[in-house]
Design a protein around this motif. Structure first.
Motif, PDB file in Angstrom:
ATOM      1  N   PRO A   6       0.844  -1.208   0.000  1.00  0.00           N
ATOM      2  CA  PRO A   6       0.000   0.000   0.000  1.00  0.00           C
ATOM      3  C   PRO A   6       0.872   1.249   0.000  1.00  0.00           C
ATOM      4  O   PRO A   6       2.039   1.180   0.383  1.00  0.00           O
ATOM      5  N   PRO A   7       0.331   2.383  -0.408  1.00  0.00           N
ATOM      6  CA  PRO A   7       1.143   3.609  -0.418  1.00  0.00           C
ATOM      7  C   PRO A   7       1.391   4.120   0.988  1.00  0.00           C
ATOM      8  O   PRO A   7       0.676   3.771   1.922  1.00  0.00           O
ATOM      9  N   GLU A   8       2.425   4.950   1.115  1.00  0.00           N
ATOM     10  CA  GLU A   8       2.662   5.651   2.379  1.00  0.00           C
ATOM     11  C   GLU A   8       1.462   6.554   2.662  1.00  0.00           C
ATOM     12  O   GLU A   8       0.973   7.236   1.748  1.00  0.00           O
ATOM     13  N   PRO A   9       0.960   6.573   3.908  1.00  0.00           N
ATOM     14  CA  PRO A   9      -0.163   7.477   4.192  1.00  0.00           C
ATOM     15  C   PRO A   9       0.253   8.939   4.083  1.00  0.00           C
ATOM     16  O   PRO A   9       1.436   9.257   4.196  1.00  0.00           O
ATOM     17  N   ILE A  10      -0.710   9.815   3.863  1.00  0.00           N
ATOM     18  CA  ILE A  10      -0.436  11.252   3.863  1.00  0.00           C
ATOM     19  C   ILE A  10      -0.732  11.727   5.284  1.00  0.00           C
ATOM     20  O   ILE A  10      -1.886  11.726   5.723  1.00  0.00           O
ATOM     21  N   PRO A  11       0.317  12.091   6.052  1.00  0.00           N
ATOM     22  CA  PRO A  11       0.122  12.340   7.486  1.00  0.00           C
ATOM     23  C   PRO A  11      -0.935  13.411   7.759  1.00  0.00           C
ATOM     24  O   PRO A  11      -0.957  14.456   7.106  1.00  0.00           O
ATOM     25  N   GLY A  12      -1.812  13.107   8.711  1.00  0.00           N
ATOM     26  CA  GLY A  12      -2.805  14.086   9.163  1.00  0.00           C
ATOM     27  C   GLY A  12      -3.987  14.286   8.225  1.00  0.00           C
ATOM     28  O   GLY A  12      -4.913  15.037   8.541  1.00  0.00           O
ATOM     29  N   ALA A  13      -3.985  13.588   7.076  1.00  0.00           N
ATOM     30  CA  ALA A  13      -5.026  13.880   6.078  1.00  0.00           C
ATOM     31  C   ALA A  13      -6.428  13.543   6.612  1.00  0.00           C
ATOM     32  O   ALA A  13      -7.390  14.256   6.326  1.00  0.00           O
ATOM     33  N   ARG A  14      -6.514  12.471   7.391  1.00  0.00           N
ATOM     34  CA  ARG A  14      -7.842  12.066   7.880  1.00  0.00           C
ATOM     35  C   ARG A  14      -8.470  13.184   8.726  1.00  0.00           C
ATOM     36  O   ARG A  14      -9.686  13.375   8.728  1.00  0.00           O
ATOM     37  N   LEU A  15      -7.611  13.910   9.455  1.00  0.00           N
ATOM     38  CA  LEU A  15      -8.116  14.957  10.356  1.00  0.00           C
ATOM     39  C   LEU A  15      -8.683  16.157   9.603  1.00  0.00           C
ATOM     40  O   LEU A  15      -9.317  17.023  10.199  1.00  0.00           O
ATOM     41  N   LEU A  16      -8.452  16.194   8.310  1.00  0.00           N
ATOM     42  CA  LEU A  16      -9.014  17.299   7.514  1.00  0.00           C
ATOM     43  C   LEU A  16     -10.500  17.099   7.256  1.00  0.00           C
ATOM     44  O   LEU A  16     -11.176  17.985   6.747  1.00  0.00           O
ATOM     45  N   PHE A  17     -11.008  15.902   7.590  1.00  0.00           N
ATOM     46  CA  PHE A  17     -12.409  15.563   7.277  1.00  0.00           C
ATOM     47  C   PHE A  17     -13.172  15.305   8.572  1.00  0.00           C
ATOM     48  O   PHE A  17     -12.571  14.960   9.592  1.00  0.00           O
ATOM     49  N   SER A  18     -14.499  15.435   8.476  1.00  0.00           N
ATOM     50  CA  SER A  18     -15.314  15.195   9.671  1.00  0.00           C
ATOM     51  C   SER A  18     -16.014  13.836   9.608  1.00  0.00           C
ATOM     52  O   SER A  18     -17.085  13.655  10.165  1.00  0.00           O
ATOM     53  N   LEU A  19     -15.399  12.888   8.924  1.00  0.00           N
ATOM     54  CA  LEU A  19     -16.024  11.573   8.728  1.00  0.00           C
ATOM     55  C   LEU A  19     -16.113  10.780  10.023  1.00  0.00           C
ATOM     56  O   LEU A  19     -15.186  10.818  10.852  1.00  0.00           O
ATOM     57  N   ASP A  20     -17.196  10.040  10.178  1.00  0.00           N
ATOM     58  CA  ASP A  20     -17.394   9.169  11.338  1.00  0.00           C
ATOM     59  C   ASP A  20     -16.256   8.145  11.385  1.00  0.00           C
ATOM     60  O   ASP A  20     -16.118   7.318  10.486  1.00  0.00           O
ATOM     61  N   PRO A  21     -15.429   8.192  12.443  1.00  0.00           N
ATOM     62  CA  PRO A  21     -14.262   7.291  12.479  1.00  0.00           C
ATOM     63  C   PRO A  21     -14.624   5.828  12.682  1.00  0.00           C
ATOM     64  O   PRO A  21     -13.781   4.959  12.506  1.00  0.00           O
ATOM     65  N   ASN A 361     -24.386  -5.977 -16.647  1.00  0.00           N
ATOM     66  CA  ASN A 361     -24.411  -7.069 -17.635  1.00  0.00           C
ATOM     67  C   ASN A 361     -24.454  -8.455 -16.978  1.00  0.00           C
ATOM     68  O   ASN A 361     -23.683  -9.352 -17.332  1.00  0.00           O
ATOM     69  N   GLY A 362     -25.348  -8.580 -15.986  1.00  0.00           N
ATOM     70  CA  GLY A 362     -25.572  -9.895 -15.379  1.00  0.00           C
ATOM     71  C   GLY A 362     -24.569 -10.306 -14.325  1.00  0.00           C
ATOM     72  O   GLY A 362     -24.615 -11.435 -13.826  1.00  0.00           O
ATOM     73  N   ARG A 363     -23.648  -9.403 -13.974  1.00  0.00           N
ATOM     74  CA  ARG A 363     -22.652  -9.744 -12.950  1.00  0.00           C
ATOM     75  C   ARG A 363     -22.623  -8.640 -11.897  1.00  0.00           C
ATOM     76  O   ARG A 363     -22.767  -7.455 -12.228  1.00  0.00           O
ATOM     77  N   GLY A 364     -22.485  -9.017 -10.628  1.00  0.00           N
ATOM     78  CA  GLY A 364     -22.395  -8.011  -9.573  1.00  0.00           C
ATOM     79  C   GLY A 364     -20.939  -7.617  -9.345  1.00  0.00           C
ATOM     80  O   GLY A 364     -20.039  -8.460  -9.415  1.00  0.00           O
ATOM     81  N   TYR A 365     -20.707  -6.328  -9.088  1.00  0.00           N
ATOM     82  CA  TYR A 365     -19.349  -5.833  -8.828  1.00  0.00           C
ATOM     83  C   TYR A 365     -19.348  -4.958  -7.584  1.00  0.00           C
ATOM     84  O   TYR A 365     -20.261  -4.159  -7.368  1.00  0.00           O
ATOM     85  N   LEU A 366     -18.277  -5.096  -6.813  1.00  0.00           N
ATOM     86  CA  LEU A 366     -18.040  -4.205  -5.690  1.00  0.00           C
ATOM     87  C   LEU A 366     -17.017  -3.176  -6.169  1.00  0.00           C
ATOM     88  O   LEU A 366     -16.031  -3.543  -6.813  1.00  0.00           O
ATOM     89  N   ARG A 367     -17.292  -1.903  -5.900  1.00  0.00           N
ATOM     90  CA  ARG A 367     -16.342  -0.859  -6.317  1.00  0.00           C
ATOM     91  C   ARG A 367     -15.726  -0.222  -5.082  1.00  0.00           C
ATOM     92  O   ARG A 367     -16.445   0.204  -4.175  1.00  0.00           O
ATOM     93  N   LEU A 368     -14.401  -0.179  -5.072  1.00  0.00           N
ATOM     94  CA  LEU A 368     -13.678   0.411  -3.945  1.00  0.00           C
ATOM     95  C   LEU A 368     -12.955   1.663  -4.406  1.00  0.00           C
ATOM     96  O   LEU A 368     -12.383   1.690  -5.496  1.00  0.00           O
ATOM     97  N   CYS A 369     -12.974   2.677  -3.561  1.00  0.00           N
ATOM     98  CA  CYS A 369     -12.235   3.902  -3.867  1.00  0.00           C
ATOM     99  C   CYS A 369     -11.077   4.037  -2.878  1.00  0.00           C
ATOM    100  O   CYS A 369     -11.101   3.444  -1.798  1.00  0.00           O
ATOM    101  N   GLY A 370     -10.109   4.857  -3.253  1.00  0.00           N
ATOM    102  CA  GLY A 370      -9.036   5.233  -2.326  1.00  0.00           C
ATOM    103  C   GLY A 370      -9.067   6.736  -2.157  1.00  0.00           C
ATOM    104  O   GLY A 370      -9.238   7.470  -3.131  1.00  0.00           O
ATOM    105  N   GLN A 371      -8.937   7.198  -0.922  1.00  0.00           N
ATOM    106  CA  GLN A 371      -8.882   8.639  -0.659  1.00  0.00           C
ATOM    107  C   GLN A 371      -7.831   8.884   0.411  1.00  0.00           C
ATOM    108  O   GLN A 371      -7.375   7.944   1.067  1.00  0.00           O
TER     109      GLN A 371
END
Ligand SMILES: Cc1ncc(COP(=O)(O)O)c(C=O)c1O
Length: 393
Positions: A6-21, A361-371
Motif C-alpha cells: 500500500p502507499p505511504e499514508p499522507i500524514p494528518g489527512a484524515r483529520l481534515l475531514f469530519s467523517l465518522d471514524p 451485464n448480469g454480474r455483480g461488482y463491488l467498487r472500492l475507492c481510495g482517498q
C-alpha cells in the motif's frame, strides 16, 4: 499470493475531514466528502448571506460566481468563457440534451457503461421528442483501440445527434480513451458529450485535451468542493444554443450566466469551491492522485484475494490515476439494482463499511475507492469479513 505494497499514508489527512471514524468510507466516488476547511468556508458565506440576504443576492453575487467559475475552469484546463456552473453532472447532461432540439428520427448514442440517471434523462428526452436512444455494448475487457472501433462503427452520421461517453465509468470504473473517441466522432460530424463526473481532482487530463463539444464534471467528488458544484464546458459553436433548464432573470445575458443564475438558490457551495482546490493543492495534487490510485489498487487486490478472484481476472481501470477499482462478486450475487442496493446496505450495517455495489451485464461488482482519509487496514478488515457475509446470503 503477493499483494502490492500500500502507499505511504499522507500524514494528518484524515483529520481534515469530519467523517465518522467508526466507519470505513471506501466509496468517495458516489458523494465525495467535504474537508472541514471547505465546510467552514461555506458556513462563513452562509453567515454573510443570513446577515443581510438582500445585500448578498443583489450586490455583486453574479460577479462572485463568475470569479469562482474562472478559478475552477482554469484548474480544469477549460476555457472560462465556455464554462458554466451547474448543480451536478446529471443537470449538465440534461441541459445539453434539452438544448439539442431533437426530432423524430434523431438518435442519441451511449455505451452500456453509462451512468443510470443520465440514461434516464436520455430516455425522457427521447420520449418527449420522438428521438431514439441506442446503446453500444462495450466488453469490460475491451482494449482502448477496440473501444474506439466500437464507437467509430456504431455512429450513424446524419442521424446520431449526440454521442455520450464517460471519461471514467461509474458501474465499471473504466477509463475510456475519450480524446480518441471524440476524434473519431468528429470525423463523422457527430457531437460528443463527455460525462467526466469523476475527473475533476482525480484525472490529470485537461478538458481542452479531450476536445469534446460538451464536457460535464463534478467538483464535489474528487476536488473536495461542497456538494452541488459541477461544471458544464461547451465548445464555442454550441454556446448560444445552450439553454438553462429553468429560465430566470439572467436569460438575456447569454451563456454562461443564463445557465448559472437560477434565482433564489444557495450559491455558497460554488463560492466556497476554490477552497476545495486549495486543500487539494496543499496536500499536493500529484501526491494525492498517486496515493489514492495505489490505495484503490491495494484494496482491489486484498478484497479480490479474499473472494478467490485471480489477480489477472481483476478488471484493470485503463490508466494509472484511477482511484476506483472493481472486484467481481461471485456469480449470481447483486446482479440487479435491488439486490445491489440490498447488499450495499447489509455491508454498511454489518461491516461498518461504505462501498459501491452495482450489477452490470448480469454480474455483480463491488467498487472500492481510495482517498487520503483511507488506510490499508480498512480494506484488510473488509477482506476478512466480506466472504462470511456473502456466504450468509
Ligand atoms: C459517470 C457519472 N455520471 C454522472 C454522475 C452523476 O453525478 P451527480 O449525482 O453529481 O449528478 C455520476 C455519479 O457518480 C457518475 O459516476
Amino acid at each position: 499470493m503477493t499483494v502490492p505494497q500500500p502507499p505511504e499514508p499522507i500524514p494528518g489527512a484524515r483529520l481534515l475531514f469530519s467523517l465518522d471514524p467508526s466507519v470505513s468510507h471506501l466509496n468517495h466516488g458516489s458523494f465525495g466528502a467535504v474537508p472541514i476547511a471547505v465546510q467552514r468556508a461555506q458556513q462563513r458565506l452562509r453567515d454573510e448571506m443570513e446577515a443581510n440576504p438582500l445585500r448578498f443576492f443583489t450586490q455583486g453575487l453574479v460577479d462572485r460566481i463568475a470569479h469562482a467559475r474562472r478559478h475552477l475552469a482554469t484548474f480544469l484546463g477549460a476555457d472560462p468563457e465556455g464554462t458554466t456552473l451547474v448543480g451536478n453532472a446529471t443537470t449538465g447532461a440534461a441541459v445539453v440534451l434539452q438544448s439539442l432540439a431533437l426530432r423524430p428520427g434523431d438518435e442519441i448514442v451511449t455505451t452500456d457503461h453509462g451512468y443510470g440517471a443520465v440514461a434516464l434523462s436520455v430516455a425522457r428526452e427521447c420520449g418527449r421528442t420522438g428521438a431514439v436512444h441506442r446503446t453500444l455494448p462495450v466488453p469490460l475487457t475491451a482494449t482502448d483501440e477496440e473501444v474506439v472501433e466500437i464507437v467509430r462503427t456504431g455512429l450513424r452520421p446524419g442521424r446520431t445527434r449526440l454521442l455520450i461517453v464517460d471519461q471514467l465509468t461509474s458501474p465499471t470504473a473504466r477509463l475510456f480513451p475519450t480524446a480518441a473517441i471524440v476524434a473519431v466522432a468528429r470525423e463523422q460530424g457527430v457531437p460528443v458529450l463527455v460525462d467526466a463526473a469523476h475527473a475533476p481532482g482525480m484525472l490529470p487530463a485537461t478538458v481542452a485535451s479531450v476536445g469534446a463539444d460538451f464536457w460535464v464534471g463534478n467538483l464535489h467528488k474528487w476536488a473536495y468542493a461542497p456538494r452541488g458544484t459541477a461544471v458544464l464546458v461547451v465548445a464555442p459553436q454550441w454556446r448560444e444554443k445552450i439553454q438553462p433548464l429553468v429560465v430566470s432573470w439572467e436569460q438575456d445575458s447569454g451563456f454562461p450566466v443564463r445557465v448559472e443564475w437560477q434565482a433564489t438558490l444557495d450559491y455558497t457551495g460554488w463560492l466556497a469551491a476554490p477552497v476545495g482546490l486549495f486543500t487539494l493543492r496543499s496536500l499536493g495534487v500529484d501526491r494525492v492522485r498517486a496515493h489514492n490510485a495505489a490505495l484503490a489498487a491495494y484494496g482491489q487486490r486484498v478484497v479480490g484475494d479474499a473472494l478467490g478472484v485471480a489477480p489477472e481476472r481483476l478488471p484493470e481501470p485503463g490508466g494509472p490515476a484511477v482511484a476506483m477499482r472493481l472486484v467481481p462478486l461471485p456469480p449470481g450475487v447483486a446482479t440487479t439494482l435491488d439486490a445491489a442496493r440490498e447488499l450495499r446496505t447489509r455491508i454498511a450495517d454489518r461491516l461498518s463499511a461504505e462501498v459501491s455495489i452495482a450489477g452490470w451485464n448480469g454480474r455483480g461488482y463491488l467498487r472500492l475507492c481510495g482517498q487520503v482519509y483511507n488506510t490499508p487496514d480498512e480494506y484488510d478488515r473488509l477482506a476478512v469479513r466480506l466472504p462470511t457475509l456473502l456466504a450468509q446470503g
